[in-house]
Write a protein that holds these residues in place. Structure first.
Motif, mmCIF file in Angstrom:
data_model
loop_
_atom_site.group_PDB
_atom_site.id
_atom_site.type_symbol
_atom_site.label_atom_id
_atom_site.label_comp_id
_atom_site.label_asym_id
_atom_site.label_seq_id
_atom_site.Cartn_x
_atom_site.Cartn_y
_atom_site.Cartn_z
ATOM 1 N N SER A 52 49.787 -7.072 -59.324
ATOM 2 C CA SER A 52 49.198 -6.533 -58.093
ATOM 3 C C SER A 52 49.351 -7.538 -56.953
ATOM 4 N N GLY A 77 48.000 5.478 -59.199
ATOM 5 C CA GLY A 77 46.684 5.947 -59.631
ATOM 6 C C GLY A 77 46.600 5.982 -61.142
ATOM 7 N N ARG A 78 45.421 6.384 -61.624
ATOM 8 C CA ARG A 78 45.238 6.523 -63.063
ATOM 9 C C ARG A 78 45.292 8.001 -63.415
ATOM 10 N N TYR A 92 44.425 5.051 -57.012
ATOM 11 C CA TYR A 92 43.765 3.745 -57.027
ATOM 12 C C TYR A 92 43.328 3.319 -55.636
ATOM 13 N N LYS A 374 33.121 7.894 -57.145
ATOM 14 C CA LYS A 374 34.429 7.398 -56.679
ATOM 15 C C LYS A 374 34.903 8.186 -55.457
ATOM 16 N N TYR A 392 37.401 -1.919 -56.625
ATOM 17 C CA TYR A 392 38.782 -1.916 -57.136
ATOM 18 C C TYR A 392 39.754 -2.403 -56.054
ATOM 19 N N THR A 393 39.520 -1.969 -54.813
ATOM 20 C CA THR A 393 40.363 -2.400 -53.695
ATOM 21 C C THR A 393 40.234 -3.902 -53.480
ATOM 22 N N THR A 396 42.068 -5.633 -56.463
ATOM 23 C CA THR A 396 43.477 -5.354 -56.733
ATOM 24 C C THR A 396 44.352 -5.365 -55.497
#
Ligand SMILES: Cc1cc2nc3c(=O)[nH]c(=O)nc-3n(C[C@H](O)[C@H](O)[C@H](O)COP(=O)(O)OP(=O)(O)OC[C@H]3O[C@@H](n4cnc5c(N)ncnc54)[C@H](O)[C@@H]3O)c2cc1C
Length: 458
Positions: A52, A77-78, A92, A374, A392-393, A396
């Motif tokens: 990342s 994304g997941r 993501y 989310k 997360y941001t 990552t």
């Protein structure tokens, strides 16, 4: 210029060697394994890795980021797979924010070659067996012959991974703190081959997750159309690796839990019994520096892989160490003191975040309340970026210190808990009234003050 010995030619040792050679130091990397560019050997425990922005920034310093991007597959994304094979996608980030699936072996090989191109001397098949911290010097043993060589240098940097021999020697020092803890879960790598036409059988630009509460499987894409899967599963108990001892038991388990994946895994049962069951541990220690000896990468902070940050964190260590040298005009005593002071809290933070993310990935991603949180979080980030950045941001897609990310993530959770008490929030949050209620809460929060240039957007 000072001479530097780096123990370990993994990704972190090689990257640091390049950065120090570019600065004019004479660098010698000494690696236990054979040269992976010549020998057909596995390049380590994880076949592909999520690279990342923290890692890319350090690779940019070395001048190799664009080459690495060419061998990476962006995952935006997941993709969650439920037990019935129904897939649900969650990005993501925003825009082109992505993590990158890259072959660990290819990355390591590129870094070895780049290091040699910059004049770094690399010795292979030499295992570090002893250290003299005062000199400093390191003694290496050739695997085949047992012949020992001692190398003295001005500085010794240990990039010899989670089971670092150098750190092992530092543990004998007075007031050296050390902790090591294993998860009850381990992992096993499995495989989804490419389709007959070489195509990817599932979405290429996603990290796939099969969350099953107490365990999970993930899959990352490879350039050849295949996916490397990793089953994270309890070593013992029920269900666990210990229970799956027969071909029939393995086949039944996968058919019941991962039906859509099994259809794409023709060698699943053989792979299960061939591939090793590996363990997952966290190592924390301090100090990372003793005289002219320093720890970096996994040698300083081994973490579990659930945030995809182990190598990224090690690469960030390298960048920060170089910045400390800049600030200290290459006075190593000052630079190393500053390096460990800056990095230790961040190593601890990402270790804790990585463990927390295990529970999020295996337990929560399938939970509708979690999905709602989310979605609201994405809305808040888009609408009030001065007051809300998702954890997360921060981890990552940013260069904000991990410790700051951890603190802000905890604060986000508390504010989101309050938002969840808005009546009928699941239905209301997209209405004018719901948005006004969210705004009333978010406006109570002070601006975070994070420099927007630290967030990577494309
Ligand atoms: C299942 C799994 C998935 C992962 N996924 C990700 C991910 O998606 N993203 C991410 O950023 N990180 C990930 N990681 C973590 C990542 O693999 C490590 O953080 C990274 O490899 C650390 O790099 P390093 O160079 O510090 O150590 P290592 O990669 O362990 O390299 C150490 C090197 O030192 C050599 N060495 C060891 N002992 C000696 C000795 N005594 N003498 C000489 N040489 C020695 C080794 O042979 C090796 O080449 C994952 C880890 C695992 C286990």
């Amino acid at each position: 210029m000072k001479s530097i010995t780096i123990v370990g030619g993994g990704p972190v040792g090689c990257l640091l060697a390049v950065l120090l050679a570019k600065r004019g130091y004479g660098v010698h990397v000494v690696e236990r394994r054979p040269d992976m560019r010549a020998a057909n050997i596995s390049a380590g425990r994880s076949i592909n890795l999520a690279l990342s922005d923290r890692g890319l920034r350090a690779l940019e310093l070395a001048g190799i980021a664009d080459d690495v991007r060419k061998i990476a597959i962006p995952m935006r994304g997941r993709m969650m797979h439920d037990v019935h094979g129904v897939q649900t996608y969650a990005p993501y980030g925003v825009g082109d924010q992505a993590i990158n699936s890259v072959s660990r072996g290819e990355l390591n090989k590129s870094l070895l070659t780049l290091a040699e191109d910059h004049g770094v001397m690399i010795s292979f098949e030499q295992r570090c067996v002893d250290i003299n911290l005062a000199a400093p010097s390191a003694t290496f043993e050739r695997d085949q012959s047992g012949v020992r060589t001692t190398i003295a240098s001005d500085l010794l940097i240990a990039a010899d991974g989670a089971y670092s021999a150098v750190r092992g020697r530092m543990q004998y020092l007075d007031r050296f703190n050390y902790s090591q803890s294993y998860l009850q879960h381990g992992y096993k790598e499995l495989h989804i081959p490419a389709a007959a036409n070489g195509e990817f059988r599932i979405e290429k630009h996603a990290l796939h997750i099969w969350p099953r509460h107490s365990y999970m499987m993930i899959a990352l894409p490879n350039l050849d159309g295949s996916f490397t899967c990793t089953l994270f599963f309890a070593h013992e108990g029920s269900p666990s690796f210990a229970e799956l001892t027969t071909r029939e038991a393995v086949a039944a388990f996968f058919n019941e839990q991962f039906l859509d994946a099994v259809a794409m895994m023709p060698t699943i049962v053989d792979d299960f019994f061939t591939n090793p069951e590996s363990s997952l541990m966290t190592v924390k220690c301090y100090p990372w520096v003793s005289n002219n000896v320093a720890l970096i990468g996994d040698a300083a902070h081994a973490i579990v892989p659930f945030y995809g940050q182990g190598m990224n964190c090690g690469f960030e260590d390298c960048r920060v160490l170089i910045e400390c040298l800049d600030d200290a005009n290459d006075d190593w005593t000052t630079a190393l003191a500053r390096y460990q002071e800056l990095r230790k809290p961040n190593g601890d933070a990402i270790a804790d975040l990585a463990i927390a993310n295990f529970f999020e990935m295996r337990d929560k991603v399938a939970d509708p309340v979690f999905a709602l949180r989310k979605k609201i979080e994405s809305y808040l980030y888009a609408t009030y970026p001065d007051r809300w950045i998702p954890l997360y941001t921060l981890v990552t897609f940013s260069h904000v210190p991990y410790a700051t990310a951890l603190r802000m993530g905890q604060e986000n959770d508390a504010w989101m808990d309050r938002m969840m008490t808005i009546p009928n929030i699941a239905e209301e949050w997209q209405t004018e009234g719901g948005k006004a209620a969210l705004e009333a809460i978010v406006r109570e929060r002070a601006p975070h003050g994070i420099d927007p240039s630290l967030i990577v957007t494309r």
